[in-house]
Scaffold this active site. Structure first.
Site, short mmCIF file in Angstrom:
data_model
loop_
_atom_site.label_atom_id
_atom_site.label_comp_id
_atom_site.label_asym_id
_atom_site.label_seq_id
_atom_site.Cartn_x
_atom_site.Cartn_y
_atom_site.Cartn_z
N LYS C 78 0.97 -1.21 0.23
CA LYS C 78 0.19 0.16 -0.02
C LYS C 78 0.93 1.24 0.03
O LYS C 78 1.93 1.32 0.65
CB LYS C 78 -1.12 -0.06 1.16
CG LYS C 78 -2.12 1.24 1.32
CD LYS C 78 -2.92 0.96 2.63
CE LYS C 78 -3.90 1.97 2.44
NZ LYS C 78 -4.91 1.83 3.74
N SER C 159 -9.90 2.28 2.69
CA SER C 159 -9.04 2.91 1.92
C SER C 159 -8.10 2.13 1.20
O SER C 159 -7.37 2.66 0.23
CB SER C 159 -8.19 3.93 2.63
OG SER C 159 -7.07 3.27 3.60
N SER C 183 -10.47 0.30 6.97
CA SER C 183 -9.81 0.51 5.66
C SER C 183 -8.98 -0.89 5.10
O SER C 183 -8.64 -0.97 4.12
CB SER C 183 -8.57 1.33 5.82
OG SER C 183 -9.22 2.66 5.77
#
Lengths: 99, 484, 490
Positions: C78, C159, C183
């Site tokens: 990420k 997210s 997330s």
């Protein structure tokens, strides 16, 4: 709590975010909506409840007083804007501040 | 100090905030070095520079130093304290917040005794002491349109020591700073160097009519870099307030800067906006919990502090308050004095240390406490020679000078230079007889009652013995001779 | 579609150990897949050359008998994790071009375990969002399509939307996520994969771009429970560089997958049935309870009375911390700078241009709730309610071993939905946020498909530092669910 344009401008100033005048109305509405939403907490009885700033059930760990870092200005300056190494002798720069 | 204005008498109310850089190897929350003099931005970790994802880890030494300082200020030590973020934007504040302590500082209320010129003392309250990060340095004169930022200082541990608004004159403020610096140096927690910025002072100043107990609006004067300037700034600021009030104006709470060239304070442009620091507990740091054992352990290693030392010097060595105060003002001078005075007459030791020794010490920058003009050992031995009558106090002055010049042991000097005082009655009597024989008219005058001339005879005989005659014996023998 | 990209991490690990293929081959297959699926927008930066280099080195290590627990496994990271020498943006314009000179603890541990980095995965800007629509580097498309409207573009959740989409589309074997309010779990549910937010303090936050420090936690996202257990084993562990990192040993999470949950008590919170909860969510939840019963566990109704206050609490606490954490993006030392006539002017222009609308909004809310005169009414109040929420869980766990809830109130929604009002968007996290506020481990696994053929997730919540029980129960549910569906073309 409903925020007016002046309040939004003051918050934006504190947060150092430029907001154009024509955005203020919309932002005031949006932020007021959010505040209205979170204000439902007022109905919770929290008398005698200590605030919880961390979930970690620990106390602060400490480091020994030993120099283990630094001496790496090239790495610290590697991402700097404004050509700090070439043009400014390794200092970071900002627009001139008058005290 | 009372200032007479046009409308009446005014009193000054002063509170001081001192930022003292903690003596430690590494910074408060990073492993970068605290030493000065490095290239710009070299003693910087990514934590100090506020890079993404960087996290603080506290340096245990800095915590210990804060506790140590708190104990030195006879203050409450809080076993649980909390670090909070003080949020504001500034060029030399890389994180956009300073990690500080807000409503739960590590040290609470304490007391500091200030020493006043008349030898008296006065207690000034300490409000709190907390740990926080220092900012970097902004340099405004290196480029026409830019300020330069050096983060070497960013993250160095500071103790912010806040006094209560207990001081009433620039002199008291000066005495407070002097004493605080002395204590910090005794404790070894801050070097107290105001010129280099390792101790910085902000003064909160307000005035009020004498007799009033209200606190009026105060102004904060920032970062004044010497005790003398702090005093000047306070006095200027107090008079400014009085002028404003007496002309019907109001004082605005603000931050002001002292201009040491003009000797005046002025409003700081960069601080014009009202601040809203939005303090909240730093979620990257858990509550700082220390044990009573740690505090007790630190307490056990505290040195004797200046107030206790002063009291002891007065009791043990018979010094007066002023002399004792001078002696303990620096730990080095106190240690030196004590090395000289130990087992000897305290007053004699004090006279020599404060007299010839300090005069010589201050005469040349090459002398330091690690390189004193005369060692404490030799000065002590010299006092012993006076006491046992080997040399007179007068001769000792010469011996002292020879010690400064040669570094030799006083006994050796006395030997080499033949400075040993004459205590042989026969030798002194012989010298007296010679002087009497050469000056029969003066002998007659004395015998006729002109006692003043006695001194002249003493001087002559002393001269004849090259100053070596024991003064006590000399006086006695001359008196005896006249009675014959 | 290469057969190699269909393998789970555990399968690939075992096959490479037997010498059936090399890390170089496995990595090449994934690089090819990644390049073929660029239209998903899952990666912000691809690092194929670095991956090939790392794969070669990995094969050499294996030959030398020094294989790590993730030796040769290609992962996506990420873009909130700082990666040394590789652009790290947090999906924000304000960090465009930023190349950290340091490696986050978690991504570093994954490299130390022998894994390969394929690239940096897209996310909502500064991890603020539930749709992955707020990235400066483009939105991420969910690889799943609705049966009733195949043309509709669905969000992957957020997210960690890039991470979820990449794992679902088989363009990474696993990915790192971070979870502040859901997330990891919500995008895992939207994309039909498994993800776990471990206990706060289990993984180091050092080197992860901070959003809300008291909530942020890294965790793995992968195809199944076992893969998550393997990855978490490599990611977790005490880090002296993070003061909030727990000084706890890391158990062998994979070993917890015993399949035996007989006698365990599973809490079913009655407050997790808000009005308007869809029938399909309700149904899959009930199905989940059935599976656990069949495996010998006992469902127990529990009460978490402050649940409805979790969302407003979160939307005070998280923006407050974010407003402070994001103050460092000021145009001085890294990232975007927009010149201005004064220092403040530069700050304001830089931050207005560098942050997107959602980030600006949250910074402003956070600034407001911390400001003088409002702190007590908002921030302090929220921290008190947070304690009540955490206490609810503490009490519940006196009687149960694990809690089962839906992960999200709906399946993945369309890119054009929920965009008008920020608060409606936030409702996506209604089931995940309480766990975050309490710092507890929460795992989402796919439990079935809705009528449109879209995956639905269930969440298992555990006691602090008891990820093992969560994994054990999840493993049993996974077997019972037999979830084998994949997005089209995978």
């Amino acid at each position: 709590m409903s925020l007016d344009k002046a309040a939004v401008r003051a918050i934006a100033e504190l947060a150092r975010i430029e907001v154009r005048d024509e955005e203020l109305d919309h932002l005031a509405g949006e932020l007021s909506g959010i505040l209205h939403f979170v204000e439902q907490l007022a109905e919770v009885n929290t008398d005698g409840v200590p605030p919880m700033s961390s979930v970690a059930d620990l106390t602060l760990p400490m480091r020994a007083d030993v120099v283990t870092d630094g001496g790496q200005f090239a790495a610290v300056l590697a991402n700097a804007p404004d050509g700090v190494v070439e043009d400014h002798g390794g200092f970071f720069t900002v627009p001139k501040v008058v005290e | 100090m009372i200032i007479q204005g046009d409308t009446g008498d005014w009193e000054i109310v002063i509170g001081l905030e001192v930022h003292a850089q903690v003596i430690s190897n590494a910074k408060l929350f990073s492993g970068a070095a605290t030493a000065f003099g490095a290239e710009p931005n070299d003693q910087v970790s990514f934590v100090d520079a506020g890079f993404p994802g960087m996290l603080p880890v506290i340096n245990e030494k800095c915590v210990e130093q804060a506790v140590r300082t708190g104990l030195g200020l006879k203050a409450q030590i809080n076993l649980t304290s909390v670090f909070a973020r003080k949020n504001y934007f500034y060029a030399d504040l890389p994180q956009g917040y300073q990690i500080s302590q807000y409503d739960m500082p590590i040290v609470g209320e304490g007391t500091l005794l200030i020493d006043l010129p008349d030898g008296s003392t006065r207690a000034i309250g300490i409000e709190r002491l907390h740990l926080e990060q220092d900012a970097g340095k902004s340099i405004h004169d290196m480029h026409p349109s830019k300020s330069y930022i050096d983060l070497n200082r960013s993250g160095v541990a500071l103790m912010e020591i806040v006094s209560k608004p207990d001081m009433r004159s620039p002199e008291e403020a000066g005495a407070y700073l002097t004493k605080l610096r002395t204590i910090l140096r005794y404790l070894g927690t801050c070097d107290g160097n105001m010129q280099e910025g390792s101790m910085r002072c902000d003064a909160n100043v307000s005035v009020r009519p004498v007799g009033s107990t209200d606190l009026r609006t105060r102004c904060e004067i920032k970062n004044v870099n010497s005790i003398r300037f702090v005093q000047q700034a306070i006095e200027y600021e107090a008079r400014r307030h009085i002028d404003v009030y007496e002309n019907g104006g109001e004082i605005k709470q603000e931050t002001r800067l002292f201009d040491s060239v003009k000797g005046e304070t002025r409003s700081m442009r960069s601080k014009e906006h009202a601040h809203d620091y939005r303090y909240f507990p730093d979620p990257d740091l858990l509550p700082l919990v220390i044990s009573q054992d740690l505090v007790d352990g630190i307490k056990a290693t505290l040195p004797e502090l200046p107030d206790e030392k002063k009291a002891r010097f007065m009791a043990e060595y018979g010094l007066n308050a002023y002399d004792a105060g001078v002696m303990v003002a620096e730990k080095d001078s106190a240690d030196f004095f004590e090395a000289v005075a130990k087992g000897r007459d305290g007053k004699t030791a004090a006279n020599w240390v404060m007299g010839d020794f300090f005069a010589t010490m201050n005469s040349d920058a090459k002398y330091t406490w690690t390189n004193p003009p005369v060692s404490a050992e030799n000065l002590g031995k010299m006092i012993d020679l006076i006491k046992d009558g080997t040399i007179s106090t007068r001769l000792a002055k010469d011996v002292f000078i020879f010690m400064v010049e040669t570094g030799k042991d006083p006994a050796t000097i006395v030997e080499e230079k033949g400075l040993k005082q004459v205590t042989d009655t026969g030798a002194i009597e012989k010298a007296i007889d010679e002087v009497f024989a050469a000056n029969p008219d003066k002998v007659a005058e004395v015998k006729a009652g002109k006692d003043k001339l006695m001194g002249w005879f003493v001087g002559q005989v002393m001269k004849a013995t090259q100053g070596k005659a024991n003064p006590g014996m000399l006086n006695e023998l001359i008196a005896k001779k006249f009675k014959e | 579609m290469s057969e190699l990209t269909k393998l789970t991490i555990a399968q690939a690990r075992d096959k490479m150990a037997k010498g059936e293929f090399t890390a170089v081959e496995l990595t090449e297959a994934h690089i090819k897949a990644m390049e073929a699926k660029r239209d998903l927008g899952a990666y912000i930066v691809e690092t194929p050359d670095l991956a090939r280099e790392q794969a070669k080195a990995s094969d050499l290590r294996r030959q030398a008998g020094q294989a790590g627990t993730l030796e040769g496994i290609p992962l996506g990271i990420k873009d909130l994790f700082c990666t040394k020498g590789v652009q790290t943006t947090a999906a924000s314009r304000i960090l465009e071009g930023f190349k950290p000179q340091y490696e986050s603890t978690v991504s570093g541990k994954l490299l130390d375990a022998g894994s390969i980095m394929l690239g940096k995965l897209n996310l909502d800007e500064f991890a603020m969002g539930s749709s992955n629509m707020t990235s400066y580097y483009g939105k991420v498309t969910n690889p799943w399509k609705s049966k009733s409207d195949a043309a509709k573009q669905l969000v992957p959740g957020g997210s960690s939307g890039g991470s979820a989409a990449a794992v679902a589309a088989r363009i990474a074997m696993g990915a790192t996520g971070t979870d502040t309010g859901g997330s990891i779990r919500q995008p895992a549910a939207f994309c039909g994969i498994t993800g776990i937010k471990p206990t706060y303090g289990r993984c180091s936050r050092w080197g992860i771009v901070a959003f809300a420090s008291s909530l942020d936690q890294a965790g793995p996202m992968a195809r199944d429970v076992r893969d998550c257990a393997i990855m978490l084993g490599a990611m977790a562990g005490h880090d002296p560089k993070d003061s909030t990192s727990a000084p706890m040993p890391v158990p062998n999470f994979e070993a917890a997958l015993t399949g035996d949950i007989r006698g365990l008590k599973v809490g079913i919170p009655k407050e997790y049935r808000p009005d308007g909860l869809s029938d399909e969510i309700q149904k899959v939840w009930e199905q989940g309870i059935e599976w656990l019963k069949e495996a010998g566990a006992t469902p127990v109704e529990i009460s978490l009375p402050h649940t409805k206050y979790a969302l407003p609490t979160y939307y005070i606490v998280a923006p407050a911390e974010a407003s402070s954490n994001l103050a460092r993006y000021d145009g001085v030392r890294f990232g975007l700078r927009v010149e201005g006539s004064s220092l403040d002017d530069m700050y304001k222009k830089t931050r207005a241009a560098g942050f997107g609308a959602e980030v600006r909004r949250r910074i402003m809310i956070g600034t407001y709730v911390l400001s003088a005169g409002y702190y007590d009414a908002y921030y302090s109040k929220a921290q008190k309610v947070r304690r009540l929420i955490a206490d609810d869980f503490r009490r519940a766990f006196e009687n149960v071993d694990v809690i089962l809830t839906p992960t999200a109130p709906s399946a993945a929604f369309g890119m054009d939905e929920n965009t008008d009002d920020p608060v409606t968007m936030w409702l996506n996290d209604v089931f995940t946020i309480p766990t975050s506020l309490a710092g507890l481990p929460g795992l989402s696994l796919p439990a079935g498909l809705n009528a449109d053929g879209l995956p639905l997730g269930l969440q298992l919540i555990g006691r602090p530092f008891d990820e093992e029980t969560v994994f054990k129960v999840a493993g049993v549910m996974e077997s019972a669910a037999g979830f084998t569906a994949t997005p089209e073309g995978v």
